[in-house]
Design a protein around this motif. Structure first.
Motif, PDB file in Angstrom:
ATOM      1  N   PHE A 142       0.661  -1.167  -0.011  1.00  0.00           N
ATOM      2  CA  PHE A 142      -0.073   0.148   0.096  1.00  0.00           C
ATOM      3  C   PHE A 142       0.924   1.296  -0.157  1.00  0.00           C
ATOM      4  O   PHE A 142       0.327   2.441  -0.529  1.00  0.00           O
ATOM      5  CB  PHE A 142      -1.001  -0.109   1.294  1.00  0.00           C
ATOM      6  N   TRP A 143       2.265   1.091   0.499  1.00  0.00           N
ATOM      7  CA  TRP A 143       3.024   2.394   0.180  1.00  0.00           C
ATOM      8  C   TRP A 143       3.212   2.414  -1.211  1.00  0.00           C
ATOM      9  O   TRP A 143       3.111   3.792  -1.791  1.00  0.00           O
ATOM     10  CB  TRP A 143       4.236   2.105   1.112  1.00  0.00           C
ATOM     11  N   CYS A 144       3.545   1.472  -1.632  1.00  0.00           N
ATOM     12  CA  CYS A 144       3.876   1.630  -3.119  1.00  0.00           C
ATOM     13  C   CYS A 144       2.855   2.062  -3.934  1.00  0.00           C
ATOM     14  O   CYS A 144       2.783   3.025  -5.006  1.00  0.00           O
ATOM     15  CB  CYS A 144       4.405   0.310  -3.767  1.00  0.00           C
ATOM     16  N   MET A 145       1.548   1.676  -3.777  1.00  0.00           N
ATOM     17  CA  MET A 145       0.157   2.218  -4.341  1.00  0.00           C
ATOM     18  C   MET A 145       0.113   3.570  -3.947  1.00  0.00           C
ATOM     19  O   MET A 145      -0.392   4.459  -4.982  1.00  0.00           O
ATOM     20  CB  MET A 145      -0.906   1.299  -3.913  1.00  0.00           C
ATOM     21  N   GLY A 146       0.466   3.997  -2.808  1.00  0.00           N
ATOM     22  CA  GLY A 146       0.243   5.285  -2.598  1.00  0.00           C
ATOM     23  C   GLY A 146       1.167   6.282  -3.247  1.00  0.00           C
ATOM     24  O   GLY A 146       0.739   7.246  -3.665  1.00  0.00           O
ATOM     25  N   MET A 147       2.309   5.858  -3.347  1.00  0.00           N
ATOM     26  CA  MET A 147       3.273   6.367  -4.085  1.00  0.00           C
ATOM     27  C   MET A 147       3.170   6.629  -5.621  1.00  0.00           C
ATOM     28  O   MET A 147       3.235   7.807  -6.364  1.00  0.00           O
ATOM     29  CB  MET A 147       4.694   5.995  -3.988  1.00  0.00           C
ATOM     30  N   VAL A 148       2.543   5.634  -6.078  1.00  0.00           N
ATOM     31  CA  VAL A 148       2.155   5.822  -7.624  1.00  0.00           C
ATOM     32  C   VAL A 148       0.803   6.736  -7.601  1.00  0.00           C
ATOM     33  O   VAL A 148       0.851   7.623  -8.679  1.00  0.00           O
ATOM     34  CB  VAL A 148       1.609   4.424  -8.257  1.00  0.00           C
ATOM     35  N   GLN A 149       0.044   6.430  -6.917  1.00  0.00           N
ATOM     36  CA  GLN A 149      -1.182   7.585  -7.105  1.00  0.00           C
ATOM     37  C   GLN A 149      -0.742   8.913  -6.521  1.00  0.00           C
ATOM     38  O   GLN A 149      -1.158   9.781  -7.300  1.00  0.00           O
ATOM     39  CB  GLN A 149      -2.312   7.316  -5.784  1.00  0.00           C
ATOM     40  N   ALA A 150       0.143   9.279  -5.759  1.00  0.00           N
ATOM     41  CA  ALA A 150       0.527  10.723  -5.415  1.00  0.00           C
ATOM     42  C   ALA A 150       1.344  11.083  -6.835  1.00  0.00           C
ATOM     43  O   ALA A 150       1.355  12.343  -7.366  1.00  0.00           O
ATOM     44  CB  ALA A 150       1.678  10.596  -4.229  1.00  0.00           C
ATOM     45  N   GLN A 151       2.147  10.221  -7.435  1.00  0.00           N
ATOM     46  CA  GLN A 151       2.949  10.578  -8.637  1.00  0.00           C
ATOM     47  C   GLN A 151       2.049  10.842  -9.821  1.00  0.00           C
ATOM     48  O   GLN A 151       2.121  11.725 -10.670  1.00  0.00           O
ATOM     49  CB  GLN A 151       3.893   9.278  -9.039  1.00  0.00           C
ATOM     50  N   MET A 157       5.424  17.569  -7.959  1.00  0.00           N
ATOM     51  CA  MET A 157       5.895  17.361  -6.563  1.00  0.00           C
ATOM     52  C   MET A 157       6.833  16.413  -6.218  1.00  0.00           C
ATOM     53  O   MET A 157       7.742  16.551  -5.375  1.00  0.00           O
ATOM     54  CB  MET A 157       4.913  17.362  -5.546  1.00  0.00           C
ATOM     55  N   LEU A 158       6.686  15.137  -6.978  1.00  0.00           N
ATOM     56  CA  LEU A 158       7.625  14.215  -6.790  1.00  0.00           C
ATOM     57  C   LEU A 158       8.738  13.936  -7.735  1.00  0.00           C
ATOM     58  O   LEU A 158       9.449  12.839  -7.618  1.00  0.00           O
ATOM     59  CB  LEU A 158       6.706  12.813  -6.887  1.00  0.00           C
TER      60      LEU A 158
END
Length: 159
Positions: A142-151, A157-158
């Motif tokens: 879920f951290w990886c999914m959150g980072m993809v969503q944020a990107q 920003m990222l």
């Protein structure tokens, strides 16, 4: 050991059975129900999800009720966003059941056998290993999914 002719049990076995029966008498109905649910998490989750999925697939007239578990409700066409409402609870319940069944299945059929292969002998140690491994897997995914969503949402920003 001497056996009781009426039951065919030794004294020790009869004593253990009597203690279990006494323990069961002291348990409340709620405690017994909770214990039953915990012991059968995988089966209950799988049956509920299959029943819901089959109902959705096989009964078109029921889809207006079953789709609340699969799809977000309260879409606002003017703003292109979703609003909050009571039907959101259906989707939350669906995901709780799905993740409960998934967690129990991964723990029982993947992580506990992995702990045994790793040489962890005690049941408590295997359970602790499985729980910690589940936390690592869950958080990583879920951290990886959150980072993809944020990107996707905030590319500048990222970068």
């Amino acid at each position: 050991m001497e056996e009781d002719p009426s039951t065919g049990q030794s004294y020790r076995e009869a004593t253990r059975a009597a203690k279990r029966k006494a323990r069961r008498k002291n348990e409340t109905i709620i405690a017994s129900l909770c214990q039953l649910i915990v012991q059968h998490q995988i089966g209950l989750a799988a049956n509920l999800l299959l029943l819901h999925g089959m109902t959705h697939a096989c009964f078109p007239r029921a889809r207006r009720h079953t789709r609340k578990f699969f799809l977000l409700s309260y879409y606002n066409q003017d703003s292109g966003r979703y609003a909050l409402g009571w039907d959101d609870a259906n989707m939350v319940v669906y995901w709780i059941i799905l993740f409960t069944g998934l967690r129990a299945a991964v723990l029982d059929y993947v992580l506990v056998p992995l702990a045994q292969l790793a040489g962890i002998d005690k049941k408590k140690g295997r359970a602790r290993f499985a729980e910690q491994a589940w936390i690592l897997i869950y958080d990583t995914v879920f951290w990886c999914m959150g980072m993809v969503q944020a990107q996707l949402q905030f590319p500048r920003m990222l970068s």
